[in-house]
Design a protein around this motif. Structure first.
Motif, PDB file in Angstrom:
ATOM      1  N   SER A 199      -8.372  20.042 -29.955  1.00  0.00           N
ATOM      2  CA  SER A 199      -7.966  21.111 -29.046  1.00  0.00           C
ATOM      3  C   SER A 199      -8.798  21.010 -27.783  1.00  0.00           C
ATOM      4  O   SER A 199      -9.826  20.312 -27.754  1.00  0.00           O
ATOM      5  CB  SER A 199      -8.141  22.478 -29.702  1.00  0.00           C
ATOM      6  OG  SER A 199      -9.501  22.699 -30.039  1.00  0.00           O
ATOM      7  N   GLY A 200      -8.350  21.711 -26.743  1.00  0.00           N
ATOM      8  CA  GLY A 200      -9.135  21.797 -25.523  1.00  0.00           C
ATOM      9  C   GLY A 200      -8.657  20.954 -24.368  1.00  0.00           C
ATOM     10  O   GLY A 200      -9.231  21.014 -23.274  1.00  0.00           O
ATOM     11  N   GLY A 201      -7.613  20.161 -24.568  1.00  0.00           N
ATOM     12  CA  GLY A 201      -7.098  19.360 -23.469  1.00  0.00           C
ATOM     13  C   GLY A 201      -6.407  20.229 -22.428  1.00  0.00           C
ATOM     14  O   GLY A 201      -6.197  21.424 -22.632  1.00  0.00           O
ATOM     15  N   GLY A 202      -6.076  19.601 -21.298  1.00  0.00           N
ATOM     16  CA  GLY A 202      -5.395  20.343 -20.250  1.00  0.00           C
ATOM     17  C   GLY A 202      -5.444  19.624 -18.935  1.00  0.00           C
ATOM     18  O   GLY A 202      -5.781  18.436 -18.870  1.00  0.00           O
ATOM     19  N   LEU A 203      -5.120  20.360 -17.888  1.00  0.00           N
ATOM     20  CA  LEU A 203      -5.103  19.834 -16.526  1.00  0.00           C
ATOM     21  C   LEU A 203      -6.312  20.362 -15.772  1.00  0.00           C
ATOM     22  O   LEU A 203      -6.599  21.566 -15.794  1.00  0.00           O
ATOM     23  CB  LEU A 203      -3.812  20.262 -15.822  1.00  0.00           C
ATOM     24  CG  LEU A 203      -3.682  19.942 -14.335  1.00  0.00           C
ATOM     25  CD1 LEU A 203      -3.659  18.433 -14.123  1.00  0.00           C
ATOM     26  CD2 LEU A 203      -2.432  20.598 -13.764  1.00  0.00           C
ATOM     27  N   VAL A 204      -7.027  19.466 -15.111  1.00  0.00           N
ATOM     28  CA  VAL A 204      -8.221  19.854 -14.375  1.00  0.00           C
ATOM     29  C   VAL A 204      -8.300  19.007 -13.106  1.00  0.00           C
ATOM     30  O   VAL A 204      -7.816  17.872 -13.081  1.00  0.00           O
ATOM     31  CB  VAL A 204      -9.488  19.676 -15.244  1.00  0.00           C
ATOM     32  CG1 VAL A 204      -9.709  18.216 -15.591  1.00  0.00           C
ATOM     33  CG2 VAL A 204     -10.703  20.274 -14.577  1.00  0.00           C
ATOM     34  N   GLN A 205      -8.911  19.560 -12.078  1.00  0.00           N
ATOM     35  CA  GLN A 205      -9.098  18.808 -10.841  1.00  0.00           C
ATOM     36  C   GLN A 205     -10.274  17.858 -10.963  1.00  0.00           C
ATOM     37  O   GLN A 205     -11.202  18.091 -11.755  1.00  0.00           O
ATOM     38  CB  GLN A 205      -9.325  19.763  -9.678  1.00  0.00           C
ATOM     39  CG  GLN A 205      -8.091  20.548  -9.261  1.00  0.00           C
ATOM     40  CD  GLN A 205      -8.317  21.331  -7.989  1.00  0.00           C
ATOM     41  OE1 GLN A 205      -9.440  21.702  -7.658  1.00  0.00           O
ATOM     42  NE2 GLN A 205      -7.241  21.592  -7.263  1.00  0.00           N
ATOM     43  N   ALA A 206     -10.228  16.812 -10.186  1.00  0.00           N
ATOM     44  CA  ALA A 206     -11.335  15.864 -10.169  1.00  0.00           C
ATOM     45  C   ALA A 206     -12.641  16.597  -9.856  1.00  0.00           C
ATOM     46  O   ALA A 206     -12.677  17.474  -8.991  1.00  0.00           O
ATOM     47  CB  ALA A 206     -11.079  14.778  -9.136  1.00  0.00           C
TER      48      ALA A 206
END
Length: 124
Positions: free
Chosen positions: A7-14
């Motif tokens: 768990s814990g994945g997702g979209l993040v900025q550089a």
């Protein structure tokens, strides 16, 4: 037999951070070396980090050294991957894996059990 759920994945900025967690079933979690692997589209699945049964020893791929930290809690049957200073090239599906051998291995063929994976996407 060990069942692993990430768990814990997702979209993040550089430049941002994410923390992945892997929960393991069973009473023998402390008998397994645990690893995190990742697979980007069109590429092979490669090791990111691994941690010994006791948690004392760790291994990191050169590409993540100084940015990622692997840790485990044998009382809670969990292994985490703290990812800081994320880069677009870190984008991949991340897998948790368990190895019944005593030593830390970096090859996926050494690992006996795998989770289903969690997507991490780093935007530029």
């Amino acid at each position: 037999q060990v069942q692993l759920v990430e768990s814990g994945g997702g979209l993040v900025q550089a430049g941002g951070s994410l923390k992945l967690s892997c929960a393991a079933s069973g009473r023998t979690f402390s008998r397994y070396v645990m690893g995190w692997f990742r697979q980007a589209p069109g590429k092979e699945r490669d090791i990111v980090a691994a941690i010994s049964r006791s948690g004392i020893s760790t291994y990191y791929a050169d590409s993540v050294k100084g940015r990622f930290t692997i840790s485990r809690d044998n009382a809670k049957n969990t292994v985490d991957l703290q990812m800081n200073s994320l880069k677009p090239e870190d984008t991949a599906v991340y897998y948790c894996a368990a190895d019944s051998d005593l030593a830390i291995h970096s090859t996926e063929t050494s690992y006996d059990y795998w989770g289903q994976g969690t997507q991490v996407t780093v935007s530029s």
